[in-house]
Design an enzyme around this catalytic site. Structure first.
Site, PDB file in Angstrom:
ATOM      1  N   LYS A 113       5.819  -2.729   6.045  1.00  0.00           N
ATOM      2  CA  LYS A 113       7.088  -2.397   6.458  1.00  0.00           C
ATOM      3  C   LYS A 113       7.166  -2.587   8.180  1.00  0.00           C
ATOM      4  O   LYS A 113       8.101  -2.785   8.926  1.00  0.00           O
ATOM      5  CB  LYS A 113       7.125  -0.761   6.650  1.00  0.00           C
ATOM      6  CG  LYS A 113       7.260  -0.151   5.246  1.00  0.00           C
ATOM      7  CD  LYS A 113       8.533  -0.330   4.591  1.00  0.00           C
ATOM      8  CE  LYS A 113       8.554   0.629   3.332  1.00  0.00           C
ATOM      9  NZ  LYS A 113       7.718   0.200   2.057  1.00  0.00           N
TER      10      LYS A 113
HETATM   11  C1  LIG Z   1       7.867  -0.011   0.677  1.00  0.00           C
HETATM   12  C2  LIG Z   1       6.568  -0.624  -0.005  1.00  0.00           C
HETATM   13  C3  LIG Z   1       6.983  -1.166  -1.330  1.00  0.00           C
HETATM   14  C4  LIG Z   1       8.418  -1.395  -1.984  1.00  0.00           C
HETATM   15  O1  LIG Z   1       9.144  -2.385  -1.099  1.00  0.00           O
HETATM   16  P1  LIG Z   1      10.411  -2.454  -1.314  1.00  0.00           P
HETATM   17  O2  LIG Z   1      11.399  -3.110  -0.160  1.00  0.00           O
HETATM   18  O3  LIG Z   1      11.140  -1.190  -1.286  1.00  0.00           O
HETATM   19  O4  LIG Z   1      10.875  -2.992  -2.747  1.00  0.00           O
HETATM   20  C5  LIG Z   1       5.610  -1.746  -1.752  1.00  0.00           C
HETATM   21  N1  LIG Z   1       4.573  -1.577  -1.428  1.00  0.00           N
HETATM   22  C6  LIG Z   1       4.441  -0.904  -0.078  1.00  0.00           C
HETATM   23  C7  LIG Z   1       2.899  -0.637   0.264  1.00  0.00           C
HETATM   24  C8  LIG Z   1       5.553  -0.444   0.609  1.00  0.00           C
HETATM   25  O5  LIG Z   1       5.255   0.427   1.751  1.00  0.00           O
END
Ligand SMILES: *Cc1c(COP(=O)(O)O)cnc(C)c1O
Length: 497
Positions: A113
């Site tokens: 993120k």
């Molecule tokens: C948010 C997240 C995901 C999923 O990503 P999306 O964009 O919601 O599909 C996968 N792995 C981790 C560690 C995340 O924080």
């Protein structure tokens, strides 16, 4: 370049407006009215550039309102000065000739993120300067199941004109995630635990957003509400860049020739990350297949296999919590492209989903989908086994989300015989999910909290990200919890009574 809603409102707006508004008035998501393209010559030029310049270039294709200098300023502030622990920002790790991991967790909060949330505040502030006639301050409200909250706090911390408040479910985040949030520095941040699960917290935040009376009160105080979740275009566009960057790195190291197609396998929840990969494909990145990996909540696998999206099913809490999602919001943007940008059709899918909890796409749309996407899911048991096997065989330590993608990638190869060079997207540091990773490795311990980081480090000899190690001595600033119906007053109080 202009943006329009996925649900048929044909008003076209600028990127800065799309970023400040977040969601369209008709409930749809903002999408670019057309796609730019990147030639192979241009890709070759990017091969020699550092990550921040690659990223600024890709973002510039979609955000032509911002100057090149401005965008380079944003990406260099985001990626070069904020404690990314790898100078490559998003490095590849090769486990065999055909399989590479794209490590997206070298940012300040150790989850992918950060790749978007370190840039988005710059985009938001700059967009506001262009669109905000009243010169208001912004209050960013976030409901989080763990990773988004901390990444948003880090991204928006001490940015002037912005306040950020994060709500998380009291018993719904890992020990490391909780400590990361409650010890957050900064004078403009608030963090509050809420009784109940993630859905309760999210419902509370949605209620705040739809409360007109509250909006008026905030307006009087000089604030307006904004969100940092992945439906915002400002969060999506920085994510396109790391797919292009990974491709450039493979060319640079001689693993592929420019123009050669590769696969990406993405651990998926809200469909933001893999949608960015699809957009990379749309602008011309040579991609063969995008492989969508789900955990036990395999609603997307079912959809990509059958064309029926059906959320009327059991919801499981898994060891890859950021993928525990039954409604993947960003899928709407893909449906829009696959339906030839027909907002009325997308709108009918979404009202069917809101009504009966399901929709079915017709055969041509399903064919379009399957043309580009493969899919698969991974059970809890296989997630553990994949972490253990990858450690055993390759001496490479992966987290629970990445393990899901790793297993789905192996299954895809077995089932299809497709041996195209493939990149598995690695979304979190294994040290963020110590309990589950230690369990997968068969390590028993009585230790809890941030001390688990040492246990995992000692067992594997792998060192933990410095920021996570710092949690061992971190002092929580925010304690206690509230009930869901107290969230509104908590937000008001946070903004000065
Ligand atoms: C948010 C997240 C995901 C999923 O990503 P999306 O964009 O919601 O599909 C996968 N792995 C981790 C560690 C995340 O924080």
């Amino acid at each position: 370049m202009l943006y329009q809603s996925t649900r048929g409102d044909n008003t076209k707006i600028k990127a800065s407006e799309a970023i400040t508004r977040g969601l369209s008035k008709d409930g749809g998501l903002y999408v670019p009215e057309s796609f730019p393209s990147v030639s192979l010559e241009k890709l070759s030029e990017l091969v020699t550039k550092p990550y921040s310049e690659r990223s600024a270039y890709i973002m510039g294709l979609f955000l032509d309102e911002f100057s090149e200098t401005q965008l380079n300023g944003f990406t260099s502030a985001a990626y070069n000065e904020t404690g990314f622990t790898s100078s490559d920002i998003a490095p590849l790790y090769e486990i065999n000739k055909n399989t590479h991991f794209l490590e997206l967790w070298h940012g300040p909060t150790s989850a992918f993120k950060d790749m978007a949330l370190q840039v988005m505040p710059h985009l938001l502030v700059s967009s506001l300067q262009r669109t905000n006639a009243k010169n208001q301050n912004v209050c960013v409200l976030v409901a989080t199941s763990g990773d988004t909250g901390k990444a948003a706090l880090e991204g928006f911390c001490d940015i002037s004109g912005i306040k950020i408040m994060v709500f998380y479910p009291k018993d719904g985040v890992s020990e490391v995630q909780k400590l990361q949030m409650t010890s957050q520095r900064g004078d403009n941040v608030g963090v509050t635990a809420v009784e109940g699960n993630f859905d309760d917290t999210q419902t509370g935040v949605k209620e705040i957003f739809s409360d007109k009376e509250l909006a008026k009160k905030l307006d009087d105080k000089g604030f307006f509400l904004s969100s940092a979740n992945s439906i915002n275009w400002g969060r999506l566009v920085p994510q396109i860049a790391y797919y292009v960057s990974a491709y450039c790195d493979l060319v640079k190291s001689g693993k592929i020739k420019i123009g050669e197609k590769i696969n990406f396998c993405v651990p998926t929840g809200n469909f933001g990350n893999i949608l960015a990969a699809y957009y990379a494909l749309k602008i011309g990145l040579p991609i063969n297949k995008l492989i969508c990996a789900s955990n036990r909540n395999d609603v997307l696998t079912q959809f990509i296999t059958t064309g029926a999206y059906d959320k009327n099913r059991a919801f499981y809490t898994t060891m890859s919590p950021s993928m525990d999602i039954l409604v993947s919001s960003n899928l709407e943007r893909l449906l829009y492209e696959l339906s030839d940008k027909d907002g009325a059709v997308v709108s009918s899918y979404m009202s069917s989903l809101a009504g009966s909890g399901r929709y079915d796409v017709p055969a041509p749309v399903l064919r379009g989908l399957q043309n580009m996407f493969a899919s698969g899911y991974c059970s809890e048991e296989d997630t553990k086994k994949t972490i253990a096997d990858t450690w055993e065989n390759d001496k490479y330590l992966i987290d629970t989300h990445t393990a899901v993608a790793c297993k789905v990638m192996q299954d895809y190869r077995k089932n299809t015989g497709d041996d195209t060079l493939s990149v598995i997207v690695s979304t979190a540091s294994p040290f963020k999910f110590c309990e589950s990773v230690l369990d997968a490795l068969g390590v028993k311990t009585d230790v809890s909290g941030a001390k688990l980081i040492d246990v995992l480090s000692e067992h594997t000899g792998v060192s933990a990200p410095a920021r996570l190690l710092g949690l061992k001595t971190a002092k929580p600033r925010f304690s206690g919890f509230i009930k869901q119906d107290e969230m509104k007053s908590a937000a008001l109080e946070f903004l000065g009574g």
